[in-house]
Scaffold this active site. Structure first.
Site, PDB file in Angstrom:
ATOM      1  N   ARG A 100       0.826  -1.199   0.000  1.00  8.07           N
ATOM      2  CA  ARG A 100       0.000   0.000   0.000  1.00  8.07           C
ATOM      3  C   ARG A 100       0.862   1.252   0.000  1.00  8.07           C
ATOM      4  O   ARG A 100       1.852   1.315   0.717  1.00  8.07           O
ATOM      5  CB  ARG A 100      -0.910   0.000   1.242  1.00  8.07           C
ATOM      6  N   LEU A 101       0.471   2.207  -0.833  1.00 10.79           N
ATOM      7  CA  LEU A 101       1.035   3.543  -0.784  1.00 10.79           C
ATOM      8  C   LEU A 101      -0.076   4.507  -0.385  1.00 10.79           C
ATOM      9  O   LEU A 101      -1.210   4.383  -0.865  1.00 10.79           O
ATOM     10  CB  LEU A 101       1.607   3.957  -2.148  1.00 10.79           C
ATOM     11  N   ASP A 102       0.241   5.444   0.487  1.00  6.41           N
ATOM     12  CA  ASP A 102      -0.759   6.427   0.899  1.00  6.41           C
ATOM     13  C   ASP A 102      -1.294   7.193  -0.313  1.00  6.41           C
ATOM     14  O   ASP A 102      -0.642   7.266  -1.354  1.00  6.41           O
ATOM     15  CB  ASP A 102      -0.157   7.425   1.894  1.00  6.41           C
ATOM     16  N   LYS A 103      -2.448   7.786  -0.141  1.00  2.93           N
ATOM     17  CA  LYS A 103      -3.088   8.516  -1.235  1.00  2.93           C
ATOM     18  C   LYS A 103      -2.187   9.610  -1.787  1.00  2.93           C
ATOM     19  O   LYS A 103      -2.165   9.864  -3.001  1.00  2.93           O
ATOM     20  CB  LYS A 103      -4.419   9.108  -0.762  1.00  2.93           C
TER      21      LYS A 103
END
Length: 241
Positions: A100-103
């Site tokens: 996951r990468l932050d928005k």
């Protein structure tokens, strides 16, 4: 695999639409028309629709340069997701982002429907390194760097010692930070813990994968043979342990 499922997985329509396609004499298998959707597709067979070969791989591996403002998820009721950036013809059942990468974080993101490989890259015991290009609000001091390289103690975990490289000609405000976990907001929390803050963040490497300099934000491409081989080595290492 059944012919109708094979074509549906390649995004040629729903199972019902694909069956109509087959019954209309538009599909051939190894040069012969096939009107039975339940017919098995032999391994290595050449399947064509309207004379055009469709023998694309069902298992896919895409390297994406995630843009700012897009959610790392397979679906979201409100926001645009990384799968929304994938062309319909390239979608596959089970396609998902590995990790996951932050928005508001950009950079390297692997998309695949190979669950075993995803697990190998994300398993905590594997400690797969992840490198980020971090833009800081203020220059990184020697004390801050030493703290990052020693590991930061948070309430719920202690980060492994990070590797820190200050980029030249940036007045100490751009660093490459390599970590081995992947906790929620970890990079931002680490910099906050040493008295700094992050103004921009992008992942440039994950395990053996590097973000290509010519891959524009919001675009993706299939992994090269060399990249696939490097990931296969990671998976083999997981199996051997």
């Amino acid at each position: 695999m059944r012919l109708d499922r094979y074509l549906a997985n390649l995004q040629y329509g729903t199972r019902r639409e694909v069956k109509q396609l087959i019954k209309a004499n538009r599909v051939t298998v190894d040069g012969k028309k096939e009107r039975d959707g339940s017919a098995a597709v032999p391994l290595g067979a050449l399947v064509a629709v309207d004379g055009m070969p469709v023998g694309r791989d069902l298992q896919v591996y895409y390297l994406m340069n995630k843009p700012h403002g897009v959610v790392t998820a397979t679906s979201d009721a409100k926001a645009r997701t990384v799968l929304d950036l994938v062309a319909p013809a390239d979608l596959r059942p089970g396609l998902y982002p590995v990790g996951r990468l932050d928005k508001d974080t950009t950079g390297l993101l692997l998309l695949t429907n190979d669950g075993a490989l995803g697990h190998a890259l994300l398993a905590p015991k594997r400690h797969v390194p992840k490198t980020y290009l971090v833009t800081l609000a203020s220059p990184l001091t020697a004390t801050m760097q030493a703290q990052l390289e020693a590991g930061i103690a948070f309430q719920e975990f202690v980060s492994a010692p990070a590797a820190v490289k200050v980029r030249p000609d940036t007045a100490g405000c751009e660093i490459e930070l390599t970590i081995h976990e992947g906790k929620f907001h970890q990079v931002k929390r680490m910099l906050k813990a040493v008295g700094n803050s992050v103004t921009a963040l992008g992942r440039i490497a994950m395990g053996p994968l590097q973000l290509p300099p010519d891959l524009a934000e919001g675009t993706y491409r299939p992994l090269t043979a060399a990249e696939l081989a490097s990931l296969a080595a990671v998976n083999e290492e997981r199996i051997s342990k």
